[in-house]
Design a protein around this motif. Structure first.
Motif, PDB file in Angstrom:
ATOM      1  N   VAL A 140       0.856  -1.193   0.000  1.00  0.00           N
ATOM      2  CA  VAL A 140       0.000   0.000   0.000  1.00  0.00           C
ATOM      3  C   VAL A 140       0.895   1.248   0.000  1.00  0.00           C
ATOM      4  N   ASP A 141       0.530   2.210  -0.833  1.00  0.00           N
ATOM      5  CA  ASP A 141       1.369   3.362  -1.090  1.00  0.00           C
ATOM      6  C   ASP A 141       1.244   4.411   0.023  1.00  0.00           C
ATOM      7  N   SER A 142       2.114   4.335   1.025  1.00  0.00           N
ATOM      8  CA  SER A 142       2.152   5.311   2.123  1.00  0.00           C
ATOM      9  C   SER A 142       3.602   5.596   2.453  1.00  0.00           C
ATOM     10  N   GLU A 143       3.897   6.848   2.830  1.00  0.00           N
ATOM     11  CA  GLU A 143       5.266   7.167   3.239  1.00  0.00           C
ATOM     12  C   GLU A 143       5.244   8.308   4.234  1.00  0.00           C
ATOM     13  N   VAL A 144       6.273   8.337   5.091  1.00  0.00           N
ATOM     14  CA  VAL A 144       6.402   9.450   6.030  1.00  0.00           C
ATOM     15  C   VAL A 144       7.174  10.568   5.339  1.00  0.00           C
ATOM     16  N   ILE A 145       6.643  11.793   5.459  1.00  0.00           N
ATOM     17  CA  ILE A 145       7.355  12.939   4.870  1.00  0.00           C
ATOM     18  C   ILE A 145       7.629  13.959   5.973  1.00  0.00           C
ATOM     19  N   ASP A 146       8.599  14.845   5.758  1.00  0.00           N
ATOM     20  CA  ASP A 146       8.920  15.811   6.816  1.00  0.00           C
ATOM     21  C   ASP A 146       8.096  17.086   6.647  1.00  0.00           C
ATOM     22  N   SER A 147       8.285  18.017   7.587  1.00  0.00           N
ATOM     23  CA  SER A 147       7.422  19.210   7.578  1.00  0.00           C
ATOM     24  C   SER A 147       7.686  20.085   6.344  1.00  0.00           C
ATOM     25  N   ALA A 148       8.940  20.066   5.853  1.00  0.00           N
ATOM     26  CA  ALA A 148       9.231  20.874   4.653  1.00  0.00           C
ATOM     27  C   ALA A 148       8.423  20.354   3.462  1.00  0.00           C
ATOM     28  N   ALA A 149       8.287  19.038   3.366  1.00  0.00           N
ATOM     29  CA  ALA A 149       7.515  18.460   2.248  1.00  0.00           C
ATOM     30  C   ALA A 149       6.027  18.789   2.410  1.00  0.00           C
ATOM     31  N   VAL A 150       5.558  18.812   3.647  1.00  0.00           N
ATOM     32  CA  VAL A 150       4.147  19.184   3.871  1.00  0.00           C
ATOM     33  C   VAL A 150       3.945  20.638   3.433  1.00  0.00           C
ATOM     34  N   GLN A 151       4.871  21.494   3.843  1.00  0.00           N
ATOM     35  CA  GLN A 151       4.758  22.920   3.504  1.00  0.00           C
ATOM     36  C   GLN A 151       4.838  23.126   1.987  1.00  0.00           C
ATOM     37  N   ALA A 152       5.716  22.367   1.335  1.00  0.00           N
ATOM     38  CA  ALA A 152       5.850  22.523  -0.120  1.00  0.00           C
ATOM     39  C   ALA A 152       4.563  22.093  -0.820  1.00  0.00           C
ATOM     40  N   ALA A 153       3.913  21.055  -0.289  1.00  0.00           N
ATOM     41  CA  ALA A 153       2.670  20.573  -0.924  1.00  0.00           C
ATOM     42  C   ALA A 153       1.513  21.522  -0.648  1.00  0.00           C
ATOM     43  N   MET A 154       1.539  22.182   0.525  1.00  0.00           N
ATOM     44  CA  MET A 154       0.422  23.076   0.886  1.00  0.00           C
ATOM     45  C   MET A 154       0.961  24.395   1.431  1.00  0.00           C
ATOM     46  N   PRO A 155       1.413  25.278   0.518  1.00  0.00           N
ATOM     47  CA  PRO A 155       2.040  26.527   0.963  1.00  0.00           C
ATOM     48  C   PRO A 155       1.094  27.404   1.787  1.00  0.00           C
ATOM     49  N   MET A 156      -0.217  27.189   1.625  1.00  0.00           N
ATOM     50  CA  MET A 156      -1.178  28.020   2.360  1.00  0.00           C
ATOM     51  C   MET A 156      -1.355  27.579   3.805  1.00  0.00           C
ATOM     52  N   MET A 157      -0.704  26.481   4.210  1.00  0.00           N
ATOM     53  CA  MET A 157      -0.857  26.001   5.590  1.00  0.00           C
ATOM     54  C   MET A 157       0.110  26.734   6.519  1.00  0.00           C
ATOM     55  N   ASP A 158      -0.372  27.157   7.701  1.00  0.00           N
ATOM     56  CA  ASP A 158       0.536  27.660   8.728  1.00  0.00           C
ATOM     57  C   ASP A 158       1.102  26.429   9.448  1.00  0.00           C
ATOM     58  N   ILE A 159       2.327  26.083   9.054  1.00  0.00           N
ATOM     59  CA  ILE A 159       2.945  24.843   9.502  1.00  0.00           C
ATOM     60  C   ILE A 159       3.215  24.858  11.020  1.00  0.00           C
ATOM     61  N   THR A 160       3.169  26.048  11.638  1.00  0.00           N
ATOM     62  CA  THR A 160       3.381  26.129  13.097  1.00  0.00           C
ATOM     63  C   THR A 160       2.058  25.996  13.846  1.00  0.00           C
ATOM     64  N   CYS A 161       0.938  25.985  13.110  1.00  0.00           N
ATOM     65  CA  CYS A 161      -0.399  25.960  13.727  1.00  0.00           C
ATOM     66  C   CYS A 161      -0.492  27.034  14.804  1.00  0.00           C
ATOM     67  N   ALA A 162      -0.339  28.271  14.379  1.00  0.00           N
ATOM     68  CA  ALA A 162      -0.403  29.452  15.250  1.00  0.00           C
ATOM     69  C   ALA A 162       0.628  29.357  16.377  1.00  0.00           C
ATOM     70  N   GLY A 163       1.683  28.606  16.145  1.00  0.00           N
ATOM     71  CA  GLY A 163       2.795  28.560  17.104  1.00  0.00           C
ATOM     72  C   GLY A 163       2.632  27.536  18.202  1.00  0.00           C
ATOM     73  N   HIS A 164       1.462  26.901  18.335  1.00  0.00           N
ATOM     74  CA  HIS A 164       1.327  26.030  19.508  1.00  0.00           C
ATOM     75  C   HIS A 164       1.366  24.540  19.204  1.00  0.00           C
ATOM     76  N   ALA A 165       1.320  24.160  17.929  1.00  0.00           N
ATOM     77  CA  ALA A 165       1.377  22.719  17.631  1.00  0.00           C
ATOM     78  C   ALA A 165       2.072  22.499  16.291  1.00  0.00           C
TER      79      ALA A 165
END
Ligand code: FAD
Ligand code: PYC
Length: 418
Positions: A140-165
């Motif tokens: 099954v096609d699943s992989e762990v990616i790091d936060s930079a890859a998450v940010q690159a895929a979704m630039p509109m996301m606040d990757i710090t979650c308002a600084g608390h998470a």
């Protein structure tokens, strides 16, 4: 393109065919009675008729088909589970989803989007790695990616979650998809109807008659309904959030507890979110539908309640978490909210198969995770009912596992916060 749609477009007259035949009377007996006209009950009816040639089947629905959790869910389809039994089972479902629109000649709007499960803590990252390894091992096609890859895929996301998470990484599952839920019920209903299955709406099951002299295993004799008595030797119970009531009718103890699960949608927006995003820790998940609405949910209501009422609390807290992840949504309006009754199990896996009552088969314990399983449940439950023997893919989900303390722990793979 479905052939039916093409014919409709080229035709001069445009009659609206009904999805299934409305029948006046119930017969006094059927080979199989299916209780519950949600996706699961209708899918089992469809495959019983199509794959097993068993057509003397009736589906009894106390309300209207698809009006239960099938028409209330947020339609996420995925197979990135934690246990090998779960992964294989849901993976088979994902395979079946691929051909379903063709099978039905009805567009289910099945849309593969990719699915991100965000991790905000080291322990969540560990669970993501665990899931990824089990998934990969089973193809099954699943992989762990790091936060930079998450940010690159979704630039509109606040990757710090308002600084608390802050997001540390994610489990990325490319096959993650969404579909049009009510069409799934209609497709299975229409397909079953065309093969001779009867579907009766506004027909509530009020009791189940058993026979046996107390020395033998009891067995099913008849089903009592708001419209009369039906004799049968086989009953499939697929009533999701009403399962404890049905189990009481046959004298079985229920490990299921029912909590409301709420959801909401925004006003339609221009397309901006292709993938599905889930954060169990932040109590948020979201996808964008073909209509542009953001389809959002959070977590189970924290107490047992047999109800589908909605609360302001839910909207306020989900909206706050959404804005932490995607601050630019602050002015977006919520259009509507609703709830379903989630039939939860102690190990977050379903309960499927035979029971101590002969001829009484169970498809339940679908909690917050059962929409994606609709096709594979139909396939495996129809096999189980036809052969009176559990399909190999569902053996790990038997009711008796609770008596044997052999649980199938899937809590780490539930998208919804608990
Ligand atoms: P249902 O669709 O609930 O059908 C059961 C039917 O039985 C109902 O129509 C009911 O009226 C009928 N019934 C009950 N009692 C009787 C009786 N005595 N006589 C006759 N009929 C009776 N799963 C996912 O995989 N992905 C998701 O994204 C997802 N999101 C969800 C979001 C929400 C808000 C909710 C509530 C659930 C979500 N789920 C999700 C779970 C999923 O919706 C369910 O597990 C699934 O739809 C169950 O289908 P079903 O056919 O078993 O039950
Ligand atoms: O099982 O993926 C899921 C899910 C998401 C939201 C509710 N259930």
């Amino acid at each position: 393109m479905p052939v039916r749609l093409l014919k409709f477009a080229l035709s001069r007259s445009h009659p609206e065919p009904r999805m299934f035949t409305a029948r006046e009377r119930l017969k006094p007996s059927y080979d199989v009675v299916i209780i519950g006209g949600g996706g699961h009950g209708l899918a089992a009816a469809y495959y019983l008729a199509r794959d097993h040639g068993i057509r003397d089947v009736v589906v009894l629905e106390k309300s209207y088909i698809g009006g239960g959790n099938t028409g209330r869910n947020t339609t996420i389809v995925r197979s990135n589970y934690l246990t090998p039994e779960g992964v294989q089972f849901y993976d088979e479902s994902v395979r079946l989803w691929q051909d379903l629109s063709e099978d039905f000649d009805l567009n289910l709007f099945y849309s593969t989007r990719g699915h991100y499960t965000l991790a905000h803590t080291d322990s969540a990252m560990r669970t993501m790695r665990w899931r990824a390894e089990v998934n990969k091992h089973l193809g099954v096609d699943s992989e762990v990616i790091d936060s930079a890859a998450v940010q690159a895929a979704m630039p509109m996301m606040d990757i710090t979650c308002a600084g608390h998470a802050p997001v540390l990484g994610a489990l990325y599952h490319a096959p993650g998809a969404i579909a049009r839920h009510d069409a799934v019920a209609w497709g299975y209903g229409r397909g079953a109807d065309r093969r001779g299955v009867e579907i009766h709406q506004n027909t509530e099951v009020t009791g189940i008659e058993l026979e046996g002299d107390g020395t033998d295993q009891p067995r099913v004799r008849a089903v009592l309904t708001s419209r009369g008595r039906i004799e049968t030797r086989k009953v499939l119970c697929a009533v999701a959030g009403y399962t404890p009531q049905l189990l009481a009718m046959v004298g079985l103890a229920s490990p299921i507890y029912v909590h409301p699960l709420q959801a909401m949608v925004s006003e339609p927006l221009k397309p901006w979110l292709d993938p599905i995003v889930v954060s169990g820790s932040l109590h948020v998940y979201v996808s964008q539908s073909a209509r542009g609405e953001l389809v959002m949910g959070a977590s189970l209501d924290p107490y047992e309640l047999h109800s589908t009422r909605s609360t302001l609390d839910f909207v306020e807290s989900l909206a706050a978490h959404m804005v932490e992840l995607f601050p630019f949504l602050a002015d977006v309006k919520v259009n509507r909210q609703w709830a379903g009754r989630a039939d939860m199990t102690p190990d977050f896996a379903p309960i499927m198969g035979l029971t101590p009552v002969r001829g009484f088969y169970l498809d339940s314990g679908w909690g917050t995770w059962g929409f994606k399983a609709t096709p594979v449940c139909g396939k495996t439950m129809s096999h189980t009912v036809a052969h009176d023997d559990p399909h190999p893919l569902i053996r790990a989900f038997a009711l008796e596992r609770f008596a044997r303390f052999e649980l199938t722990g899937e809590k780490g793979a539930a998208s919804v916060g608990h």
